[in-house]
Design a protein around this motif. Structure first.
Motif, mmCIF file in Angstrom:
data_model
loop_
_atom_site.group_PDB
_atom_site.id
_atom_site.type_symbol
_atom_site.label_atom_id
_atom_site.label_comp_id
_atom_site.label_asym_id
_atom_site.label_seq_id
_atom_site.Cartn_x
_atom_site.Cartn_y
_atom_site.Cartn_z
ATOM 1 N N SER A 55 0.840 -1.199 0.000
ATOM 2 C CA SER A 55 0.000 0.000 0.000
ATOM 3 C C SER A 55 0.877 1.253 0.000
ATOM 4 O O SER A 55 0.609 2.211 -0.722
ATOM 5 C CB SER A 55 -0.904 -0.034 1.227
ATOM 6 O OG SER A 55 -1.666 1.125 1.312
ATOM 7 N N LYS A 56 1.944 1.235 0.800
ATOM 8 C CA LYS A 56 2.867 2.381 0.832
ATOM 9 C C LYS A 56 3.503 2.598 -0.535
ATOM 10 O O LYS A 56 3.795 3.713 -0.928
ATOM 11 C CB LYS A 56 3.983 2.142 1.858
ATOM 12 C CG LYS A 56 3.507 2.032 3.276
ATOM 13 C CD LYS A 56 3.410 3.375 3.930
ATOM 14 C CE LYS A 56 3.146 3.250 5.414
ATOM 15 N NZ LYS A 56 2.738 4.537 5.989
ATOM 16 N N LEU A 57 3.759 1.478 -1.243
ATOM 17 C CA LEU A 57 4.397 1.580 -2.564
ATOM 18 C C LEU A 57 3.379 1.809 -3.681
ATOM 19 O O LEU A 57 3.725 1.858 -4.844
ATOM 20 C CB LEU A 57 5.179 0.284 -2.858
ATOM 21 C CG LEU A 57 6.457 0.077 -2.063
ATOM 22 C CD1 LEU A 57 6.927 -1.359 -2.162
ATOM 23 C CD2 LEU A 57 7.545 1.016 -2.556
ATOM 24 N N ARG A 58 2.109 1.927 -3.273
ATOM 25 C CA ARG A 58 1.007 2.094 -4.234
ATOM 26 C C ARG A 58 0.844 0.901 -5.171
ATOM 27 O O ARG A 58 0.404 1.059 -6.310
ATOM 28 C CB ARG A 58 1.174 3.373 -5.053
ATOM 29 C CG ARG A 58 1.123 4.599 -4.199
ATOM 30 C CD ARG A 58 -0.013 5.481 -4.598
ATOM 31 N NE ARG A 58 -0.291 6.413 -3.518
ATOM 32 C CZ ARG A 58 -1.226 7.334 -3.545
ATOM 33 N NH1 ARG A 58 -1.976 7.442 -4.596
ATOM 34 N NH2 ARG A 58 -1.427 8.127 -2.520
ATOM 35 N N GLU A 103 -2.090 4.317 6.791
ATOM 36 C CA GLU A 103 -2.152 2.875 7.003
ATOM 37 C C GLU A 103 -1.916 2.556 8.478
ATOM 38 O O GLU A 103 -1.235 3.321 9.164
ATOM 39 C CB GLU A 103 -1.056 2.151 6.191
ATOM 40 C CG GLU A 103 -1.342 2.010 4.724
ATOM 41 C CD GLU A 103 -0.722 3.134 3.909
ATOM 42 O OE1 GLU A 103 -0.164 4.061 4.538
ATOM 43 O OE2 GLU A 103 -0.799 3.098 2.676
ATOM 44 N N GLN A 109 11.234 3.705 -7.239
ATOM 45 C CA GLN A 109 9.823 3.629 -6.903
ATOM 46 C C GLN A 109 9.512 4.711 -5.875
ATOM 47 O O GLN A 109 10.323 5.007 -5.020
ATOM 48 C CB GLN A 109 9.525 2.262 -6.265
ATOM 49 C CG GLN A 109 9.682 1.099 -7.198
ATOM 50 C CD GLN A 109 8.429 0.868 -8.009
ATOM 51 O OE1 GLN A 109 7.348 0.970 -7.499
ATOM 52 N NE2 GLN A 109 8.582 0.592 -9.272
ATOM 53 N N PRO A 110 8.320 5.279 -5.966
ATOM 54 C CA PRO A 110 7.977 6.263 -4.946
ATOM 55 C C PRO A 110 7.916 5.615 -3.575
ATOM 56 O O PRO A 110 7.564 4.453 -3.464
ATOM 57 C CB PRO A 110 6.589 6.744 -5.367
ATOM 58 C CG PRO A 110 6.074 5.693 -6.264
ATOM 59 C CD PRO A 110 7.248 5.078 -6.919
ATOM 60 N N THR A 111 8.290 6.354 -2.561
ATOM 61 C CA THR A 111 8.207 5.782 -1.213
ATOM 62 C C THR A 111 6.892 6.222 -0.572
ATOM 63 O O THR A 111 5.851 5.994 -1.155
ATOM 64 C CB THR A 111 9.430 6.178 -0.376
ATOM 65 O OG1 THR A 111 9.546 7.587 -0.425
ATOM 66 C CG2 THR A 111 10.675 5.544 -0.914
ATOM 67 N N ASP A 112 6.955 6.865 0.571
ATOM 68 C CA ASP A 112 5.709 7.178 1.259
ATOM 69 C C ASP A 112 4.955 8.290 0.552
ATOM 70 O O ASP A 112 5.462 9.379 0.397
ATOM 71 C CB ASP A 112 6.024 7.600 2.693
ATOM 72 C CG ASP A 112 4.783 7.528 3.537
ATOM 73 O OD1 ASP A 112 4.878 7.865 4.710
ATOM 74 O OD2 ASP A 112 3.728 7.148 3.018
ATOM 75 N N VAL A 113 3.768 7.987 0.086
ATOM 76 C CA VAL A 113 3.035 8.984 -0.677
ATOM 77 C C VAL A 113 1.759 9.426 0.048
ATOM 78 O O VAL A 113 0.872 9.981 -0.558
ATOM 79 C CB VAL A 113 2.689 8.445 -2.084
ATOM 80 C CG1 VAL A 113 3.911 8.361 -2.936
ATOM 81 C CG2 VAL A 113 2.017 7.101 -1.993
ATOM 82 N N ALA A 114 1.713 9.151 1.345
ATOM 83 C CA ALA A 114 0.497 9.492 2.080
ATOM 84 C C ALA A 114 0.304 10.996 2.169
ATOM 85 O O ALA A 114 1.233 11.734 2.439
ATOM 86 C CB ALA A 114 0.572 8.909 3.476
#
Lengths: 421, 50
Positions: A196-199, B35, B25-30
């Motif tokens: 989920s964090k990595l989408r 979560e 890769q993107p990391t934390d995108v919140a």
């Protein structure tokens, strides 16, 4: 655990060289062979080496230690009493320093998780580095936890791609060992959160469903609720809003049954975000207020709720309420200077303060020179999109079209990076 | 021959590009979505502060 590996581990732990340990007992090359299990030493030699290391060889005591260790390992997954975990840890450390036990290696590996739970990340890294030297002698069970906890370390340092690599190594070990279903479910749940964090939305759904099946069998409803939250987030991302709401409601219901405030408020937080993303500000605000008003909640969670609430009021141009919430956020922020997200919240609060009070120069200078570079450094792409858009809109409004295009472009490029077009 | 070299160069670039995107890769995108923790089972009595 083989005696050779045990001796090596104890020697490394005590900072002794092979020469110092072998001196007068065996040759250095023979000790090396014992440590690497290329020969079997006589009981006399083993006894002398253990005496020099200050260790007893007592099999009765080992049974007690094994039970105590298993109890402590379980605490690291379910018991939430930090004091109890630390007390048992101290007791075990003292015992294991004196008695030769098969549980020692497992204890050393679990220390990584212990330090992570206490928030002592430097100690966890030191433990990982120390164990690297002896990791060649790990069996499959040791390797499972070794990879899992190294993954936990990376997760908590926001290195999610690296964490996922570690979890996959741990997952590969599952068919070589026999574990409780709850342990398997815990790994699957951790992988669901990391996806989920990595989408990686579809993978996140797959792992959360696998984990729920196992947690249900064990009647572990809090963990089920956590899985439902992950599923809610995933379904929102693929715009299946009804399904997302269904999962959030299930999570909240389980949270209420188990009187878990944190589960309930985490559900409110995410439900608020869902309603905000579909443009239903009234519902979003209702959920964010529930989070913000809960004084029993940790400050970090309340700050997240508050910043979401401020954004929502700003969006519907209710600047009076936004200003009121900004004051509350400033007050909360002062109470939590050691928060890992302290700077992020500080930037968000100041950005909205300047935007609402129309302090244009302060607003552009803060967002351009400090906030956006900070988000780029953190690879916080989500916030980067939000705030570069906000800056671009501002420039557009004041007629600085060239600057506006620059930041719309930044938002667009960042978006492409997130969705991996 | 030239075609082969061009094909190899293009292939290397493509593979390199793929590997690069894999590692970036993107990391934390919140941005407000959150979560649950990977370390704790949440309960009202919790005393952990992470």
């Amino acid at each position: 655990m083989e005696i050779g590996s045990f001796i090596k581990l104890q020697r490394v732990k005590q900072g002794m060289t092979q020469e110092e340990l072998a001196d007068g007992i065996v040759s250095m090359s023979y000790l090396s062979k014992i440590e690497n299990q290329r020969t079997e030493a006589s009981p006399e030699v083993i006894s002398m080496l253990c005496t020099r290391l200050g260790i007893e060889l007592d099999s009765d005591k080992d049974i007690t230690i094994k039970e105590k260790c298993e109890n402590w390992f379980n605490m690291l997954f379910e018991v939430n009493d930090k004091k109890e975990i630390t007390e048992t840890y101290n007791e075990l450390s003292e015992l294991l320093a004196l008695v030769r036990s098969d549980s020692l290696m497992m204890f050393e590996i679990h220390k990584i998780r212990y330090f992570l739970i206490l928030g002592e990340y430097d100690n966890a890294l030191e433990q990982i580095n120390k164990l690297n030297e002896v990791s060649g002698s790990f069996d499959s069970l040791h390797l499972f936890y070794w990879y899992k906890f190294k993954g936990n370390y990376s997760s908590l340092n926001s290195e999610f791609a690296q964490a996922m690599r570690m979890y996959k190594h741990a997952e590969d070990k599952l068919n070589q060992i026999k574990l409780d279903e709850e342990q398997v479910a815990d790994l699957q749940y951790t992988m669901a959160v990391t996806h989920s964090k990595l989408r990686n939305t579809l993978e996140s759904i797959e792992y959360a469903n696998k984990a729920i099946d196992l947690f249900q069998k064990e009647y572990n409803f809090i963990r089920c609720a956590q899985c439902h939250i992950v599923l809610g987030i995933s379904y929102r991302r693929i715009k299946m809003y009804d399904k997302a709401i269904k999962h959030y409601n299930l999570a909240r219901h389980l949270g209420e049954l188990n009187k878990s405030k944190q589960v309930i408020q985490l559900t409110n937080q995410n439900l608020g975000y869902l309603y905000s993303s579909v443009g239903d500000s009234k519902e979003a605000i209702k959920h964010f207020i529930e989070v913000v008003e809960d004084e029993k909640l940790e400050i970090n969670e309340r700050l997240l709720g508050l910043t979401n609430l401020i954004k929502e009021y700003y969006k519907i141009q209710n600047f009076d309420q936004a200003t009121k919430e900004l004051e509350r956020a400033k007050h909360l922020l002062q109470l939590s200077t050691d928060n890992v997200n302290h700077r992020l919240y500080e930037y968000i609060i100041h950005t909205f303060s300047y935007a609402i009070s129309e302090q244009h120069e302060q607003f552009t200078s803060l967002v351009m020179e400090e906030f956006l570079p900070y988000l780029q450094k953190r690879k916080d792409y989500g916030n980067l999109i939000v705030y570069s858009n906000m800056l671009a809109k501002h420039f557009e409004k004041v007629g600085r079209y060239k600057d506006s295009v620059k930041y719309y472009k930044l938002a667009n490029l960042t978006y492409e990076e997130v969705v991996n077009i | 021959m030239k075609k082969m070299i061009a094909a190899i160069a293009l292939g290397t670039l493509l593979v390199g590009g793929f590997l690069f995107t894999q590692d970036n890769q993107p990391t934390d995108v919140a941005t407000g979505e959150s979560e649950p923790s990977i370390l704790k089972a949440m309960s009202i009595n919790t005393s952990f502060d992470f």
